[in-house]
Design a protein around this motif. Sequence first.
Motif, PDB file in Angstrom:
ATOM      1  N   MET A   1      20.011  23.087  79.108  1.00 29.23           N
ATOM      2  CA  MET A   1      20.465  23.672  80.357  1.00 29.23           C
ATOM      3  C   MET A   1      21.245  24.946  80.088  1.00 29.23           C
ATOM      4  SD  MET A   1      21.548  20.183  82.367  1.00 29.23           S
ATOM      5  CE  MET A   1      22.675  21.040  83.408  1.00 29.23           C
ATOM      6  N   ALA A   2      22.095  24.970  79.088  1.00 31.67           N
ATOM      7  CA  ALA A   2      22.876  26.154  78.755  1.00 31.67           C
ATOM      8  C   ALA A   2      21.946  27.278  78.326  1.00 31.67           C
ATOM      9  CB  ALA A   2      23.876  25.833  77.647  1.00 31.67           C
ATOM     10  N   SER A   3      20.915  26.944  77.588  1.00 30.10           N
ATOM     11  CA  SER A   3      19.962  27.956  77.138  1.00 30.10           C
ATOM     12  C   SER A   3      19.263  28.601  78.327  1.00 30.10           C
ATOM     13  CB  SER A   3      18.951  27.315  76.197  1.00 30.10           C
ATOM     14  OG  SER A   3      17.992  28.264  75.819  1.00 30.10           O
ATOM     15  N   ALA A   4      18.873  27.802  79.307  1.00 26.60           N
ATOM     16  CA  ALA A   4      18.225  28.345  80.501  1.00 26.60           C
ATOM     17  C   ALA A   4      19.195  29.221  81.273  1.00 26.60           C
ATOM     18  CB  ALA A   4      17.711  27.209  81.380  1.00 26.60           C
ATOM     19  N   ALA A   5      20.461  28.818  81.370  1.00 24.34           N
ATOM     20  CA  ALA A   5      21.474  29.619  82.062  1.00 24.34           C
ATOM     21  C   ALA A   5      21.695  30.934  81.336  1.00 24.34           C
ATOM     22  CB  ALA A   5      22.781  28.849  82.182  1.00 24.34           C
ATOM     23  N   THR A   6      21.719  30.898  80.015  1.00 22.12           N
ATOM     24  CA  THR A   6      21.897  32.110  79.231  1.00 22.12           C
ATOM     25  C   THR A   6      20.728  33.058  79.440  1.00 22.12           C
ATOM     26  OG1 THR A   6      23.105  30.847  77.577  1.00 22.12           O
ATOM     27  CG2 THR A   6      22.289  32.999  76.904  1.00 22.12           C
ATOM     28  N   ARG A   7      19.501  32.519  79.471  1.00 18.27           N
ATOM     29  CA  ARG A   7      18.332  33.372  79.690  1.00 18.27           C
ATOM     30  C   ARG A   7      18.384  34.030  81.060  1.00 18.27           C
ATOM     31  NH1 ARG A   7      15.674  29.133  77.140  1.00 18.27           N
ATOM     32  NH2 ARG A   7      14.968  28.294  79.127  1.00 18.27           N
ATOM     33  N   SER A   8      18.753  33.292  82.093  1.00 16.72           N
ATOM     34  CA  SER A   8      18.780  33.878  83.429  1.00 16.72           C
ATOM     35  C   SER A   8      19.923  34.874  83.565  1.00 16.72           C
ATOM     36  CB  SER A   8      18.860  32.810  84.511  1.00 16.72           C
ATOM     37  OG  SER A   8      20.086  32.122  84.425  1.00 16.72           O
ATOM     38  N   ALA A   9      21.021  34.706  82.818  1.00 21.38           N
ATOM     39  CA  ALA A   9      22.120  35.672  82.859  1.00 21.38           C
ATOM     40  C   ALA A   9      21.705  36.978  82.214  1.00 21.38           C
ATOM     41  CB  ALA A   9      23.355  35.108  82.169  1.00 21.38           C
ATOM     42  N   ALA A  10      20.758  36.912  81.267  1.00 21.76           N
ATOM     43  CA  ALA A  10      20.289  38.125  80.598  1.00 21.76           C
ATOM     44  C   ALA A  10      19.441  38.978  81.544  1.00 21.76           C
ATOM     45  CB  ALA A  10      19.491  37.770  79.356  1.00 21.76           C
ATOM     46  N   VAL A  11      18.850  38.372  82.576  1.00 27.08           N
ATOM     47  CA  VAL A  11      18.092  39.118  83.566  1.00 27.08           C
ATOM     48  C   VAL A  11      19.096  39.778  84.508  1.00 27.08           C
ATOM     49  CG1 VAL A  11      16.460  38.911  85.482  1.00 27.08           C
ATOM     50  CG2 VAL A  11      16.155  37.521  83.424  1.00 27.08           C
ATOM     51  N   ALA A  12      18.902  41.050  84.799  1.00 26.18           N
ATOM     52  CA  ALA A  12      19.855  41.798  85.622  1.00 26.18           C
ATOM     53  C   ALA A  12      19.963  41.205  87.018  1.00 26.18           C
ATOM     54  CB  ALA A  12      19.413  43.242  85.704  1.00 26.18           C
ATOM     55  N   ASP A  13      21.189  41.078  87.495  1.00 22.03           N
ATOM     56  CA  ASP A  13      21.437  40.679  88.879  1.00 22.03           C
ATOM     57  C   ASP A  13      21.537  41.964  89.678  1.00 22.03           C
ATOM     58  OD1 ASP A  13      22.187  39.714  91.320  1.00 22.03           O
ATOM     59  OD2 ASP A  13      24.149  39.012  90.682  1.00 22.03           O
ATOM     60  N   CYS A  14      20.503  42.263  90.416  1.00 20.07           N
ATOM     61  CA  CYS A  14      20.429  43.528  91.140  1.00 20.07           C
ATOM     62  C   CYS A  14      20.889  43.413  92.586  1.00 20.07           C
ATOM     63  CB  CYS A  14      19.005  44.078  91.072  1.00 20.07           C
ATOM     64  SG  CYS A  14      18.508  44.507  89.394  1.00 20.07           S
ATOM     65  N   SER A  15      21.636  42.376  92.902  1.00 19.98           N
ATOM     66  CA  SER A  15      22.116  42.251  94.269  1.00 19.98           C
ATOM     67  C   SER A  15      23.138  43.358  94.535  1.00 19.98           C
ATOM     68  CB  SER A  15      22.730  40.881  94.500  1.00 19.98           C
ATOM     69  OG  SER A  15      23.775  40.656  93.594  1.00 19.98           O
ATOM     70  N   ASN A  16      23.117  43.850  95.759  1.00 15.35           N
ATOM     71  CA  ASN A  16      24.076  44.879  96.153  1.00 15.35           C
ATOM     72  C   ASN A  16      24.290  44.785  97.650  1.00 15.35           C
ATOM     73  OD1 ASN A  16      22.248  46.712  97.664  1.00 15.35           O
ATOM     74  ND2 ASN A  16      21.262  46.943  95.676  1.00 15.35           N
ATOM     75  N   GLY A  17      25.294  45.420  98.127  1.00 13.25           N
ATOM     76  CA  GLY A  17      25.561  45.466  99.557  1.00 13.25           C
ATOM     77  C   GLY A  17      25.594  46.902 100.037  1.00 13.25           C
ATOM     78  N   TRP A  18      24.786  47.744  99.403  1.00 18.55           N
ATOM     79  CA  TRP A  18      24.875  49.182  99.658  1.00 18.55           C
ATOM     80  C   TRP A  18      24.361  49.590 101.030  1.00 18.55           C
ATOM     81  CZ3 TRP A  18      22.276  50.883  94.443  1.00 18.55           C
ATOM     82  CH2 TRP A  18      23.091  50.472  93.374  1.00 18.55           C
TER      83      TRP A  18
END
Length: 193
Positions: A24-41
């Motif tokens: 589970m930690a490995s999957a979380a680490t992989r998804s954290a490596a993908v950019a979170d492009c959320s914005n409120g611009w």
Amino acid sequence: MRRWTTVPMVLALAVAGTAAVPAMASAATRSAAVADCSNGWGSLPKNDRSYPSVQLENIRTGQNACYDRLVFDIPGASETNRLGYHVNYVDVLRQDASGTVIPVNGGAILEVVVTAHTYDWTAGKYTYPASAGDALPGVDLTGYRTFVDARFAGSNEGYTQVGLGVRAKLPFRVFQLDNRLVVDVAHTWGAGS
């Protein structure tokens, strides 16, 4: 007797649970490596009405995992000597002084007006040599995800105008750092792009 059968089952579940934690930690680490492009611009106009006496030196671009970036290099601009700007989507880019239409390629046009001029009256020379209607000098948008075209519209009475052709009407932000004004345009509306 019943207690002894319960204990081995609890131990077996505990061991199985700890074995699953690294997965589970490995999957979380992989998804954290993908950019979170959320914005409120958002895509509504953004303004600052400051009016310093500064000169535009350069316009350059860059790329990020979530957005493309346009940077105006303006020495002397700072938190105490703020730049004025007006950035908004327009249907057609019209040169401020004459109303002449400047063609800009792309699915949408972001007009950027900055309170900085391109001529140094003291030195008697241009600080940013560009011609109205031409592509921005030194800017190559090959391989950009959002930017399609960048055109110089002109500089008049202390204002410099640029047309930025983007793939579509996308969210953007504008902010100032020392000696520069930054315009970021997101690659998409959603997160995780």
